[in-house]
Design an enzyme around this catalytic site. Structure first.
Site, PDB file in Angstrom:
ATOM      1  N   TYR A  93       0.839  -1.209   0.000  1.00 42.32           N
ATOM      2  CA  TYR A  93       0.000   0.000   0.000  1.00 42.32           C
ATOM      3  C   TYR A  93       0.872   1.256   0.000  1.00 42.32           C
ATOM      4  O   TYR A  93       0.638   2.197  -0.761  1.00 42.32           O
ATOM      5  CB  TYR A  93      -0.903  -0.035   1.232  1.00 42.32           C
TER       6      TYR A  93
ATOM      7  N   GLU B 204       0.744  19.458  -6.828  1.00 44.83           N
ATOM      8  CA  GLU B 204       0.790  19.655  -5.374  1.00 44.83           C
ATOM      9  C   GLU B 204       0.180  18.468  -4.629  1.00 44.83           C
ATOM     10  O   GLU B 204      -0.682  17.769  -5.156  1.00 44.83           O
ATOM     11  CB  GLU B 204      -0.027  20.900  -4.988  1.00 44.83           C
TER      12      GLU B 204
END
Ligand SMILES: NC(=O)c1ccc[n+]([C@@H]2O[C@H](COP(=O)([O-])OP(=O)(O)OC[C@H]3O[C@@H](n4cnc5c(N)ncnc54)[C@H](O)[C@@H]3O)[C@@H](O)[C@H]2O)c1
Length: 254
Positions: free
Chosen positions: A159, A243
């Protein structure tokens, strides 16, 4: 809802929210719909997608496994057929892996990567060319606090690696699509209360240890994550690209 503050509506826009059947995705779909967008709810759980889309003014439910190329192709073909060109894509579908590395089999590694990482490539490939052509597009990808600091409480190697990869992929795509005015950003949540993190509901000691690491002193909410995602979909965020917004109560502040 934060959007009265931001003051932009999304009337006439078409949005796709993957994993929109519950959790963050369902909430994001509700807010985008409230702003006037037509919203396609893609989910591997078709019943959940239908239930979620049924609550929207202009909702469309589409069964889709975001880790499967053929499924993604046919889901986006259905969206284009029903709603037209996709203007906004929220890559929210994800699954977590809690398996320690020493027990991690290749099958699980591959599945996590298909759903949490390769899915980004598959879905973005469906929408990027048209966004460039129309010189407008908003893509928001969900990463995770775990992906930025190597896991910890929730999420182990597979993950973490996939979610870290999402950030690099997002920056590369943001750079390539920026000349066309298409923005690509990440929202990276801490551990909010959804089905994905239900183990925290059953383990008050673990939950207390998680909360102790949060400078703001409490867990964030599904709405906190939704607000950041929806902000990035609006004109208020048009000068932000590549961002990552950390919605984590200050855990990662530098
Ligand atoms: N909950 C948290 O605290 C947290 C923290 C950090 C990051 N995230 C990320 O946010 C996103 C949403 O998390 P959530 O907590 O709402 O999860 P959730 O498990 O509550 O909901 C995920 C949704 O995605 C769907 N889904 C799962 N696999 C899919 C697939 N292969 N194709 C299509 N749909 C699929 C599920 O059916 C479900 O509706 C995920 O990417 C997750 O990794 C969550």
């Amino acid at each position: 809802m934060l959007l009265p503050m931001i003051g932009e509506r999304l009337d006439g826009r078409c949005a796709v929210v993957t994993g929109g059947g519950r959790g963050f995705g369902e909430s994001i779909a509700i807010e985008l719909d409230a702003l006037g967008a037509a919203v396609a709810v893609l989910d591997i759980d078709e019943a959940a997608a239908q239930r979620s889309a049924a609550g929207l003014a202009r909702g469309l439910a589409v069964a889709c496994d975001v880790g499967d190329e053929a499924s993604v192709r046919s889901a986006f073909a259905a969206v284009r057929h029903e709603l037209g060109t996709v203007d906004i894509l929220v890559n929210n579908a994800g699954i977590v892996s809690m398996t320690p590395f020493l027990q991690l089999g290749e099958e699980e590694w591959d599945r996590i990567f298909r759903v949490d990482y390769t899915s980004m490539y598959l879905t973005c490939r469906e929408v990027a060319a048209a966004m460039v052509e129309q010189r407008y597009g908003r893509i928001v990808n969900l990463s995770s606090l775990a992906g930025k600091r190597g896991g910890g409480f929730l999420g182990k190697a597979a993950y973490v690696a996939a979610k870290a990869g999402v950030i690099g992929f997002t920056k590369a795509l943001a750079r390539e699509l920026a000349p066309a005015g298409v923005t690509v950003n990440v929202v990276s949540p801490g551990a909010m209360d959804t089905e994905m993190t239900r183990m925290l509901r059953d383990d008050p000691d673990l939950l207390a240890r998680v909360v102790a690491t949060i400078p703001l002193g409490e867990r964030g909410t599904i709405q906190d994550v939704t607000d950041a995602v929806v902000f990035l979909c609006t004109g208020a965020a048009s000068y932000l690209t590549g961002e990552t917004i950390d919605v984590d109560g200050g855990v990662l502040m530098e």
